[in-house]
Motif scaffolding. Sequence first.
Motif, PDB file in Angstrom:
ATOM      1  N   GLU A   1       0.931  -0.918  -0.052  1.00  0.00           N
ATOM      2  CA  GLU A   1       0.127   0.346   0.091  1.00  0.00           C
ATOM      3  C   GLU A   1       0.684   0.883   0.009  1.00  0.00           C
ATOM      4  N   SER A   2       1.966   1.131   0.831  1.00  0.00           N
ATOM      5  CA  SER A   2       2.910   2.145   1.063  1.00  0.00           C
ATOM      6  C   SER A   2       4.478   1.978   1.041  1.00  0.00           C
ATOM      7  N   CYS A   3       5.275   2.873   0.915  1.00  0.00           N
ATOM      8  CA  CYS A   3       6.978   2.566   0.897  1.00  0.00           C
ATOM      9  C   CYS A   3       7.260   2.494   2.399  1.00  0.00           C
ATOM     10  N   PRO A   4       7.824   1.422   3.129  1.00  0.00           N
ATOM     11  CA  PRO A   4       7.750   1.999   4.742  1.00  0.00           C
ATOM     12  C   PRO A   4       8.987   2.803   4.376  1.00  0.00           C
ATOM     13  N   GLU A   5       9.686   3.423   3.696  1.00  0.00           N
ATOM     14  CA  GLU A   5      10.540   4.160   3.111  1.00  0.00           C
ATOM     15  C   GLU A   5      10.740   6.366   3.733  1.00  0.00           C
TER      16      GLU A   5
END
Length: 769
Positions: A440-444
């Motif tokens: 769903e989204s980039c962890p960074e």
Amino acid sequence: MAESKLPGRRWEVTNEEELLQLWKENPHRFNKDTTKQIFTIDTPPPYPSGAWHIGAVAHYSFIDMIARTMRMRDYEVLFPFGLDRNGINIELKIERKFNKPLHEFDREEFIRLCREEVDRQSRIMIAMARRIGFSADFEEYYYETDSPEYRRISQAIFIELYHKGLFYRGLRPSFYCPGCRTPIAEADIEHVELPSNLLHINFPGKDGEGMVVATTRPELLAACRAVIVHPEDERYSGMHGRTLLVPPKGQEVEVYAHPAAKPDFGTGAAMICSYGDTMDIRLFRELNLEPVAVIDSEGRMTDAAGKYAGMKVAEARRAIAADLDREGLVTKAERMEHKTPVCERSKDPIEFVLTEDWHMKQLDVLSELTSLIDGMSFHPERHKQLLLDWMDSLTIDWPIGRKRYYHTEIPLWYCEGCGEVLVPEPGRYYQPWKDPPPFESCPECGGTEFQGEDGVFDTWMDSSNSNLVACLYMRDDEFFRAHFPTSIRPQGRDIVRNWLYYTLLKSYSLLGKRPFEHVFISGMGLDEFGRAMHKSLGNVIEPRPILEKYGADALRFWAASETNVGEDFRISEEKIAGSKKFLTKIWNVARFISSFPEVEARELRPSEEWILSELNRLVDDSRGGYEDFNFFIPANRIREFLWNLFAPHYIEMVKYRAYEGDAGCVQTLHQILRDLLRLLAPICPFISDYIWREVYGGTVHGEMLPKPMEMRESKLRSLTPAIVEFNSSVWKEKKKRGLALKDAISGVALPKELMPFAEELTKMHSIRW
């Protein structure tokens, strides 16, 4: 005497076809719940080319002999069969068929075309495997390396190793095939002699004396970053550390004294470029040189090549050579044959280019891999050195990425916001080039836009998992834990450097274990003159006509009897025809014996004690060969016993007794036939099973290999040479006198040591004392 249970006077190929149908209806099934010891075979998954070379048929016959041997040694054998359907070969076939390069196809359409073609070829290959008597499990333990199930396992292994830090992406020198338009591994390279021009080029000195440097690659002059000479080459002792100007651009390079230089090649001075060969790669690291890319991934010169930018490599080579010659910088040009690295698939000369791609670490673990090798038994032992030598030659980490289509995809996505590499959870088959990202989204950075990796794995990334799949990795964890390492890897010598090595690397990296207990490496099939078989030489023997004419057993017996394990073998139809004669011999011996009903005897005569003692030696020798997976030993010992001892001497000696119903003689005949069929069954599964079913009922493939019996040992075996010599001398004397073998003869003296056989020898030769 009853009528023989075997029809006809010779073994017919049609009998094999009858058995094939029977075996198909009653196949070997692996019993996972057995109480027996389990033996697992990492069957090489062949590439479905649509036709097997006769040498490959021989090789796969050896593998089936291993499986049948271990069943008859009372093991439960897991014998899977798979097809290695991924890779460049099928892609090249489609490209040639439609006369269009891969990257001009719609990717989905190209994959569909590949699958249709490989499906058709797969059916042909499976039919051939069945025809030669291959007793693998073609149902429950059948796999295809392009299936979603196999590919999900390959991707899951990659993901686990990725989290261990064993993969990295970076700009590294790679072996690049312009024809296949993809990086390749060292294992995909072969070297051939190609014509070339060795140019002697004048490199001016920056502050004085210059040097003449020899090269076959003038197109790499713009990438030259050093010149080397041998430390002991007195011609250049005053040049060490001097600075030269490289034509045509004039960049400055230093002269290094280095033992890699070859004083007897060219001028003895060599330029070090990025990159002309593996030595260049090594020396760039060693001398801490800064590389420059002058050839791109399309096989064209880059802007770094100046006015030659955009030219194909061969075109630039000619143009630069001509310009240097006009400027008077070429002092000499030699025509020569030069060992050139080429792609083993496309045969295009490879280039060494800087590419941004995924690599697997391997150079750091070579010493650990060497230790694991000592824990595996090689058959033959000397072929272990093939693997060690290959490992010693490695110069770069394994580039595992390819820019192709019909392979397993690299399961990665990249955040478009920050470039973070995102790795999915293992367990399903991913196609990042078309699948929606499983994030769903980039962890960074929290970004929500992702780009799927469009690259694929090197084929060997899939093939190197076959031993894991053979032991039910990710299918039955309990079974895998109990039965890994795989019992045996049977394979050809030609793929030691890739399949065997990469499997070793993968198993160690994943599990810290050796991949196999045994490694069986067969030799290469050559023509009768010792040449490799190639269509260009017109010496290829197709297996199907041979099988139709002589049958699978004749081919299998020839393969087993031709050479010791690991040796190259010469293929000739004449020798296969000779093996068919052996089958006819055992058929006729079995016909004779089957005409006498089995009986039990209370006592045996010396002749029975003698031949049973010889049988004991045959059993002992043959078991030794089988236990070492060396089928040359049992094949030749069985033929020697049957043809040179049992049939011409014992049977002829006791034939009259068999007709009279002598129990000891008839019992011994059947004992020997039973043991011969059991000993022959792994090598010749058709004729041994057919005779067994007709004479004794059931199947020989449910029997165990015979064991030596102490009760059969007899001192009379020492008389074998005397018996053979006496019989041969009588036959020779009859021929000399113009007598038929059945005619009576007088004036023959029986040696004293043969008196225990006096009655039988007298009857056999119709001797009048």
